[in-house]
Scaffold this motif. Structure first.
Motif, mmCIF file in Angstrom:
data_model
loop_
_atom_site.group_PDB
_atom_site.id
_atom_site.type_symbol
_atom_site.label_atom_id
_atom_site.label_comp_id
_atom_site.label_asym_id
_atom_site.label_seq_id
_atom_site.Cartn_x
_atom_site.Cartn_y
_atom_site.Cartn_z
ATOM 1 N N GLN A 2 0.812 -1.206 0.000
ATOM 2 C CA GLN A 2 0.000 0.000 0.000
ATOM 3 C C GLN A 2 0.852 1.267 0.000
ATOM 4 N N LEU A 3 2.138 1.114 0.289
ATOM 5 C CA LEU A 3 3.033 2.271 0.303
ATOM 6 C C LEU A 3 3.414 2.674 -1.116
ATOM 7 N N PRO A 4 3.644 3.964 -1.339
ATOM 8 C CA PRO A 4 4.202 4.369 -2.632
ATOM 9 C C PRO A 4 5.575 3.723 -2.806
ATOM 10 N N PRO A 47 10.624 -0.061 1.817
ATOM 11 C CA PRO A 47 11.959 -0.383 2.314
ATOM 12 C C PRO A 47 12.693 -1.337 1.367
ATOM 13 N N SER A 48 14.003 -1.349 1.492
ATOM 14 C CA SER A 48 14.822 -2.257 0.688
ATOM 15 C C SER A 48 14.545 -3.691 1.116
ATOM 16 N N PRO A 49 14.894 -4.666 0.282
ATOM 17 C CA PRO A 49 14.711 -6.073 0.675
ATOM 18 C C PRO A 49 15.464 -6.409 1.971
ATOM 19 N N GLU A 50 16.637 -5.825 2.162
ATOM 20 C CA GLU A 50 17.412 -6.079 3.378
ATOM 21 C C GLU A 50 16.675 -5.551 4.610
ATOM 22 N N LEU A 51 16.157 -4.339 4.496
ATOM 23 C CA LEU A 51 15.419 -3.749 5.622
ATOM 24 C C LEU A 51 14.133 -4.528 5.868
#
Length: 162
Positions: A85-87, A92-96
């Motif tokens: 749902q976020l733009p 976040p990155s895949p790592e985050l």
């Protein structure tokens, strides 16, 4: 006979049965071997003297692992649905994402380990932002009980962090 020999014997005698039990519950053979292995890893280091019902013992451990797996999948599914749902620029990155999911799993384990009233008080005060008096009213307990519950929950958090 040392404990490693007991575990080896348990593994040889019941690994096939455990995989069949897991297969009937999961229907997915790729996860069955991993869960059976995880079950026997949890058995390592336990005192197995006098074990009378090895299959019930293994089934209990495996069932707990299955429940944990389902809960992790539900958490992951809910988190990923929220991310969608976020733009794209805020995603976040895949790592985050992986790191955040690990934190969610740890929080879920923490909450699951708390007694129900303690967990409810903690969630009402920390997530819903209720004051202790409001949480006490919702839970049908005294304010001092809520204070005690919160102290228990926070001490538990500190113990896990240490």
């Amino acid at each position: 006979m040392n404990s490693n020999d007991v575990v080896a014997e348990l593994y040889q005698a019941h690994n096939g049965w455990l995989k069949g039990w897991l297969q009937r519950r999961l229907g997915c053979s790729s996860e069955v071997a991993d869960l059976a292995q995880d079950t026997f890893v949890k058995v390592l280091g336990r005192n197995l003297d006098g074990l009378r019902e090895p299959r019930a013992f293994l089934r209990t451990i495996a069932h707990g692992l299955l429940v944990d797996k389902v809960r992790r999948k539900e958490l992951e599914r809910a988190y990923l649905a929220t991310l969608q749902q976020l733009p794209e620029a805020l995603a976040p990155s895949p790592e985050l994402t992986c790191s955040l999911l690990e934190s969610l799993y740890a929080l879920d384990r923490l909450l699951a380990s708390l007694p129900p009233k303690v967990r409810q008080a903690f969630l009402l005060c920390q997530l819903d932002g209720l004051k202790y008096a409001e949480a006490a009213e919702r839970l049908g307990v005294t304010v001092s009980s809520v204070k005690k519950y919160m102290r228990t929950a926070l001490l538990h958090c500190l113990e896990l962090e240490a």
